[in-house]
Design a protein around this motif. Structure first.
Motif, PDB file in Angstrom:
ATOM      1  N   GLY C 101       0.826  -1.211   0.000  1.00 46.13           N
ATOM      2  CA  GLY C 101       0.000   0.000   0.000  1.00 46.13           C
ATOM      3  C   GLY C 101       0.855   1.254   0.000  1.00 46.13           C
ATOM      4  N   LEU C 102       1.932   1.238   0.796  1.00 45.88           N
ATOM      5  CA  LEU C 102       2.850   2.384   0.829  1.00 45.88           C
ATOM      6  C   LEU C 102       3.401   2.658  -0.570  1.00 45.88           C
ATOM      7  CD1 LEU C 102       4.550   4.408   2.547  1.00 45.88           C
ATOM      8  CD2 LEU C 102       6.289   2.629   2.660  1.00 45.88           C
ATOM      9  N   ALA C 103       3.845   1.593  -1.258  1.00 46.39           N
ATOM     10  CA  ALA C 103       4.425   1.760  -2.594  1.00 46.39           C
ATOM     11  C   ALA C 103       3.385   2.305  -3.572  1.00 46.39           C
ATOM     12  CB  ALA C 103       4.980   0.415  -3.082  1.00 46.39           C
ATOM     13  N   LEU C 104       2.184   1.705  -3.558  1.00 48.82           N
ATOM     14  CA  LEU C 104       1.152   2.103  -4.520  1.00 48.82           C
ATOM     15  C   LEU C 104       0.727   3.549  -4.290  1.00 48.82           C
ATOM     16  CD1 LEU C 104      -1.050  -1.127  -4.368  1.00 48.82           C
ATOM     17  CD2 LEU C 104       0.651  -0.521  -6.087  1.00 48.82           C
ATOM     18  N   PHE C 105       0.481   3.910  -3.033  1.00 46.44           N
ATOM     19  CA  PHE C 105       0.032   5.264  -2.719  1.00 46.44           C
ATOM     20  C   PHE C 105       1.088   6.306  -3.066  1.00 46.44           C
ATOM     21  CE2 PHE C 105      -3.453   4.368   0.540  1.00 46.44           C
ATOM     22  CZ  PHE C 105      -4.421   4.921  -0.272  1.00 46.44           C
ATOM     23  N   THR C 106       2.349   5.999  -2.767  1.00 43.58           N
ATOM     24  CA  THR C 106       3.401   6.977  -3.016  1.00 43.58           C
ATOM     25  C   THR C 106       3.526   7.275  -4.502  1.00 43.58           C
ATOM     26  OG1 THR C 106       4.566   6.173  -1.078  1.00 43.58           O
ATOM     27  CG2 THR C 106       5.830   7.484  -2.657  1.00 43.58           C
ATOM     28  N   ILE C 107       3.508   6.212  -5.310  1.00 45.62           N
ATOM     29  CA  ILE C 107       3.632   6.423  -6.751  1.00 45.62           C
ATOM     30  C   ILE C 107       2.411   7.183  -7.281  1.00 45.62           C
ATOM     31  CG2 ILE C 107       3.831   5.271  -8.982  1.00 45.62           C
ATOM     32  CD1 ILE C 107       6.296   5.127  -7.097  1.00 45.62           C
ATOM     33  N   ALA C 182       9.710   2.161  -9.782  1.00 42.38           N
ATOM     34  CA  ALA C 182       9.816   2.934  -8.538  1.00 42.38           C
ATOM     35  C   ALA C 182       9.014   2.272  -7.422  1.00 42.38           C
ATOM     36  CB  ALA C 182       9.328   4.365  -8.781  1.00 42.38           C
ATOM     37  N   GLY C 183       7.840   1.734  -7.770  1.00 39.54           N
ATOM     38  CA  GLY C 183       7.033   1.053  -6.758  1.00 39.54           C
ATOM     39  C   GLY C 183       7.758  -0.163  -6.200  1.00 39.54           C
ATOM     40  N   SER C 184       8.437  -0.896  -7.078  1.00 34.28           N
ATOM     41  CA  SER C 184       9.170  -2.080  -6.602  1.00 34.28           C
ATOM     42  C   SER C 184      10.286  -1.674  -5.653  1.00 34.28           C
ATOM     43  CB  SER C 184       9.764  -2.848  -7.787  1.00 34.28           C
ATOM     44  OG  SER C 184       8.765  -3.145  -8.722  1.00 34.28           O
ATOM     45  N   ILE C 185      10.943  -0.553  -5.967  1.00 38.94           N
ATOM     46  CA  ILE C 185      12.018  -0.092  -5.079  1.00 38.94           C
ATOM     47  C   ILE C 185      11.463   0.175  -3.682  1.00 38.94           C
ATOM     48  CG2 ILE C 185      13.524   1.887  -4.619  1.00 38.94           C
ATOM     49  CD1 ILE C 185      14.050   2.016  -7.633  1.00 38.94           C
ATOM     50  N   ILE C 186      10.317   0.870  -3.616  1.00 44.73           N
ATOM     51  CA  ILE C 186       9.732   1.169  -2.304  1.00 44.73           C
ATOM     52  C   ILE C 186       9.402  -0.117  -1.565  1.00 44.73           C
ATOM     53  CG2 ILE C 186       7.781   2.238  -1.107  1.00 44.73           C
ATOM     54  CD1 ILE C 186       7.582   4.195  -3.453  1.00 44.73           C
ATOM     55  N   PHE C 187       8.717  -1.016  -2.267  1.00 42.03           N
ATOM     56  CA  PHE C 187       8.273  -2.247  -1.629  1.00 42.03           C
ATOM     57  C   PHE C 187       9.466  -3.068  -1.137  1.00 42.03           C
ATOM     58  CE2 PHE C 187       7.016  -6.749  -1.865  1.00 42.03           C
ATOM     59  CZ  PHE C 187       5.931  -6.738  -1.007  1.00 42.03           C
TER      60      PHE C 187
END
Lengths: 210, 210, 210
Positions: C101-107, C182-187
């Motif tokens: 959720g953090l990754a999806l929301f941030t992007i 970018a989402g993968s990096i966050i996750f």
């Protein structure tokens, strides 16, 4: 005193943002947040009050429209973080710049609301909101009872100064002079209240909820 | 019942604002905040829910556009403060006006959102937000777990009443009648829930974070 | 990868909303809130970050404009509530969907801000706000020190990923590819930080306030 008013207010706001960011870092540091957590608390403390004011007045939010404020808050937070790793800073040291930040933010917030056309009572509350909401956010994020409410003429000092500024504004006094006079009142009231532990009356209802 | 609807809603909102301000003062007083701290908590409790609704809907914030609400909240807060210094008021006394404030705010908030053109589910949530956010802000500022969440059909009562109001609204019932009916449902549900300690089911996951 | 970007971002946002709502229910459940209290916490967690972003940017608030998000959050909250009554779910189980959720929301938040025309530094903070504010609200409502601040590269991971997305965006990389990268990096940063307990440096000032 020959600077145009807008530049003066811009400088005042930048100073207030940096001061509040530094105080936020010191508060968050006492809670063992990590570096980024501290930056978030510092930004909330530095930008929260003005953001709420702008949202309530439906103006563009000041730091979204002008990145300088965001950068000033970030630099002040990082500088404080690294200073505090080198020197052991007593947290009480920051009551003085915090009082300065309160004065600067309150005057800036009151003026913005007056220029925007808010009625005087609303404008005085916008000043108080700009001055105190950042500190409230900081304390709520750190899960502490907001210092603002316990303390020695905090919001009261802001409100008195804001009303003085509004009075001088409607008397057509030079706004730079009015800002200096009203800001000094806030700063001196707050410092005197800390020094001699002056406060407003308190009361207690019967504590029957617990 | 011959008053125009807008005047009725204005009166309802003023009453809700004053009631919530009084309840905020009593809560803050139990925490030994000073006079101004109490005023800030009272204003947050009285104006917070409607402000959030107006910001989310991108309408002018109600108390910025009309100073009457700010003045009503201030007067109610000061009156409660001085009353509470003369008489020892049990905090539980205010559960009744608090229930009235919840009903009034929820109906006012739902109606504003419907008139603004929000879809029905969004409108029902705007009603709940208007009704409960002030109390949540109050409890968070006082560093307590929000009463709203622990309690006996608080938000639930508001939501049920809001949905009833929306149903009657789409059935073209006289909105004054619909407001009275739906508001009474909220008030009676909440009072009954306090009296007989009725609540919704709770659950616990395994507490492995601490 | 043949879907138009807007549909992809819409799906991503819906997934993030549902995930955060589920995590909110699990947190609130540990506090013995009632069903509706849990729904309120879940909605605050799921919708809070995006709402603050939209209010700061002065855009229409996403879930007011499109009821789908509200319905997705409600369904996910109710499903989690009933699942958690049947099975005993360990709270730590949700660190993985929370990281997603953090990754999806941030992007999603970064992209919205860039498209809206925010400068890059502001856009990166809008991404972080969208990603972390829901969780902060959830923890403040539950009267806990926000997990975000204590933890293992939470906001930091979001910020790094947001900056990568902005970099790829200005390099004219296909935004779907940029979002995935970018989402993968966050996750992955967040999961690695939980797994190996990686964090940023902390510090403590002298604790002289208490």
């Amino acid at each position: 005193m020959d600077l145009p008013l807008d530049q003066v207010m811009h400088g005042i706001s930048l100073g207030a943002v940096a001061t509040m960011a530094a105080a936020g870092v010191l508060e968050a540091g006492r809670k063992r947040f990590d570096l980024f957590g501290m930056v978030v608390v510092a930004l909330a403390a530095a930008l929260g009050g003005g953001s709420l004011r702008d949202v309530l007045l439906d103006r563009p939010v000041f730091w979204v429209a002008d990145q300088t404020f965001l950068i000033a808050a970030l630099l002040a937070a990082l500088a404080t973080f690294f200073l505090a790793r080198v020197f052991v800073l007593p947290a009480r040291l920051f009551l003085i710049p915090d009082a300065a930040g309160l004065a600067l933010f309150t005057i800036a917030g009151t003026k913005v609301a007056l220029v925007w056309g808010a009625p005087w009572l609303v404008a005085s509350f916008m000043g108080v909101i700009t001055g105190v909401v950042g500190g409230i956010l900081r304390d709520v994020l750190c899960n502490e009872e907001p210092l603002v409410f316990q303390g020695s003429l905090y919001a009261t000092a802001a409100w008195v100064g804001g009303l003085v500024f509004i009075g001088l504004f409607f008397l057509d006094i030079d706004p730079r002079l009015a800002a200096v006079a009203a800001g000094s009142i806030i700063f001196l009231l707050r410092v005197a209240a800390i020094r001699w532990d002056i406060g407003l009356p308190r009361f207690r209802t019967r504590p029957d909820r617990d």
